[in-house]
Design an enzyme around this catalytic site. Sequence first.
Site, PDB file in Angstrom:
ATOM      1  CD  GLN A   1      31.627  -2.427 -25.677  1.00 33.12           C
ATOM      2  OE1 GLN A   1      30.884  -2.349 -24.714  1.00 33.12           O
ATOM      3  NE2 GLN A   1      32.561  -1.534 -25.908  1.00 33.12           N
TER       4      GLN A   1
ATOM      5  CG  ASP B   1      30.267   9.286 -22.072  1.00 32.17           C
ATOM      6  OD1 ASP B   1      29.216   8.622 -22.127  1.00 32.17           O
ATOM      7  OD2 ASP B   1      30.718   9.928 -23.033  1.00 32.17           O
ATOM      8  CB  SER B   2      29.815   4.067 -18.183  1.00 36.39           C
ATOM      9  OG  SER B   2      28.574   4.135 -17.516  1.00 36.39           O
ATOM     10  CB  THR B   3      27.798   0.846 -21.667  1.00 35.08           C
ATOM     11  OG1 THR B   3      28.957   0.354 -20.984  1.00 35.08           O
ATOM     12  CG2 THR B   3      28.179   1.056 -23.109  1.00 35.08           C
TER      13      THR B   3
ATOM     14  CG  ASP C   1      38.503  -1.848 -15.850  1.00 29.93           C
ATOM     15  OD1 ASP C   1      37.597  -0.978 -15.897  1.00 29.93           O
ATOM     16  OD2 ASP C   1      38.474  -2.811 -15.060  1.00 29.93           O
TER      17      ASP C   1
HETATM   18  N1  SAM Z   1      26.429   7.889 -24.268  1.00 29.99           N
HETATM   19  C1  SAM Z   1      26.313   6.516 -24.067  1.00 29.99           C
HETATM   20  C2  SAM Z   1      25.142   6.091 -23.215  1.00 29.99           C
HETATM   21  O1  SAM Z   1      24.830   6.753 -22.212  1.00 29.99           O
HETATM   22  O2  SAM Z   1      24.524   5.077 -23.522  1.00 29.99           O
HETATM   23  C3  SAM Z   1      27.585   5.965 -23.614  1.00 29.99           C
HETATM   24  C4  SAM Z   1      28.566   6.066 -24.728  1.00 29.99           C
HETATM   25  S1  SAM Z   1      30.173   5.501 -24.571  1.00 29.99           S
HETATM   26  C5  SAM Z   1      30.289   4.819 -26.171  1.00 29.99           C
HETATM   27  C6  SAM Z   1      30.230   4.268 -23.350  1.00 29.99           C
HETATM   28  C7  SAM Z   1      31.586   3.550 -23.323  1.00 29.99           C
HETATM   29  O3  SAM Z   1      31.891   3.072 -22.016  1.00 29.99           O
HETATM   30  C8  SAM Z   1      31.665   2.334 -24.243  1.00 29.99           C
HETATM   31  O4  SAM Z   1      32.464   2.648 -25.346  1.00 29.99           O
HETATM   32  C9  SAM Z   1      32.278   1.244 -23.357  1.00 29.99           C
HETATM   33  O5  SAM Z   1      33.275   0.485 -24.031  1.00 29.99           O
HETATM   34  C10 SAM Z   1      32.874   2.061 -22.213  1.00 29.99           C
HETATM   35  N2  SAM Z   1      33.085   1.327 -20.960  1.00 29.99           N
HETATM   36  C11 SAM Z   1      32.242   0.460 -20.359  1.00 29.99           C
HETATM   37  N3  SAM Z   1      32.811  -0.008 -19.233  1.00 29.99           N
HETATM   38  C12 SAM Z   1      34.038   0.577 -19.112  1.00 29.99           C
HETATM   39  C13 SAM Z   1      35.089   0.503 -18.149  1.00 29.99           C
HETATM   40  N4  SAM Z   1      35.002  -0.309 -17.076  1.00 29.99           N
HETATM   41  N5  SAM Z   1      36.196   1.258 -18.343  1.00 29.99           N
HETATM   42  C14 SAM Z   1      36.300   2.079 -19.432  1.00 29.99           C
HETATM   43  N6  SAM Z   1      35.333   2.179 -20.377  1.00 29.99           N
HETATM   44  C15 SAM Z   1      34.208   1.449 -20.217  1.00 29.99           C
END
Ligand code: SAM
Length: 285
Positions: A36, A161-163, A142
């Site tokens: 990203q 807590d994902s995107t 992952d």
């Molecule tokens: N608070 C934020 C929101 O609701 O928009 C989310 C914040 S946090 C920075 C989200 C994180 O999820 C990102 O850093 C991203 O890299 C991670 N992420 C996305 N897909 C993932 C996966 N399959 N496994 C682990 N982490 C993941």
Amino acid sequence: MSRLDTHWFTEIHEGAGSAFSLRIRKKLVEEQTPYQRIEVFETTDFGNFMVIDGCTMVSARENFIYHEMMTHPVLYTHAAPKNVIVIGGGDCGTLREVLRHSEVASAVQVEIDERVTRLAEQYFPELCELNEDPRATLIFGDGIQWIKDAAPQSLDVVIIDSTDPIGPAEGLFSRSFYEDCRCALRPGGMIVQQSESPLLHLHILRDMHTSMRSAGYNDVKTLQFPQMIYPSGWWSATIARKGEEIAGLREADVAAKPFETKYYNADIHRAAFALPTFLQQALAQ
Ligand code: SAM
């Protein structure tokens, strides 16, 4: 989609015909990682501010609401949360709140993109202040695969807590992922996932409820809280339990909590689960 004017960062929510802006002083960093595009800005009024793929993620001023509501409601509902995993959450704010609970014996954060955490350490050091706690483990990988490989019945709480459900996060919103989480949870174990805006993303919330129920969870419930920097300014998390046991809020423990919270308390906990009529109707079984 985002637009950077001279003095403003704007995230345009094309589908909702709306936008959100913060006034910025300067851009501190911009990086394209294998996963990203990450940007960090210094704002005039909200402190440092992280953006991923043009979408607002974290600001220093108001992230406490999100991080407290992603952690304390589930941790004060589970009877005895010992082993906790955070999927995503690379800014480490959720991990920090988990580690405030002394009954937590281990907290593992599985973030796919190490750069999110490294930039958080640099630009949001307050969120990373408990990363050296001996109970904490930071894994870069992952979360979907990690949960698939997790030992059955080895976890008490899974926090997602994902995107948004696109790119690497898409599979985190699927029934098969919830089934794998359920397998990794002990009986009475709980899952909580950020579930987007009740106003703008009702279809995501509805699908999440259906998928969690069909993956075998009980007590699937949504809680809501304000989050100014996310689309619509109104956000939610959805919580569910493995097994029949119905435990309520551990009120006495909340009253005696040995750490400060800025948003969360027992009244907020109860109020967050009260839903407006359209949500009650949309999420009814
Ligand atoms: N608070 C934020 C929101 O609701 O928009 C989310 C914040 S946090 C920075 C989200 C994180 O999820 C990102 O850093 C991203 O890299 C991670 N992420 C996305 N897909 C993932 C996966 N399959 N496994 C682990 N982490 C993941």
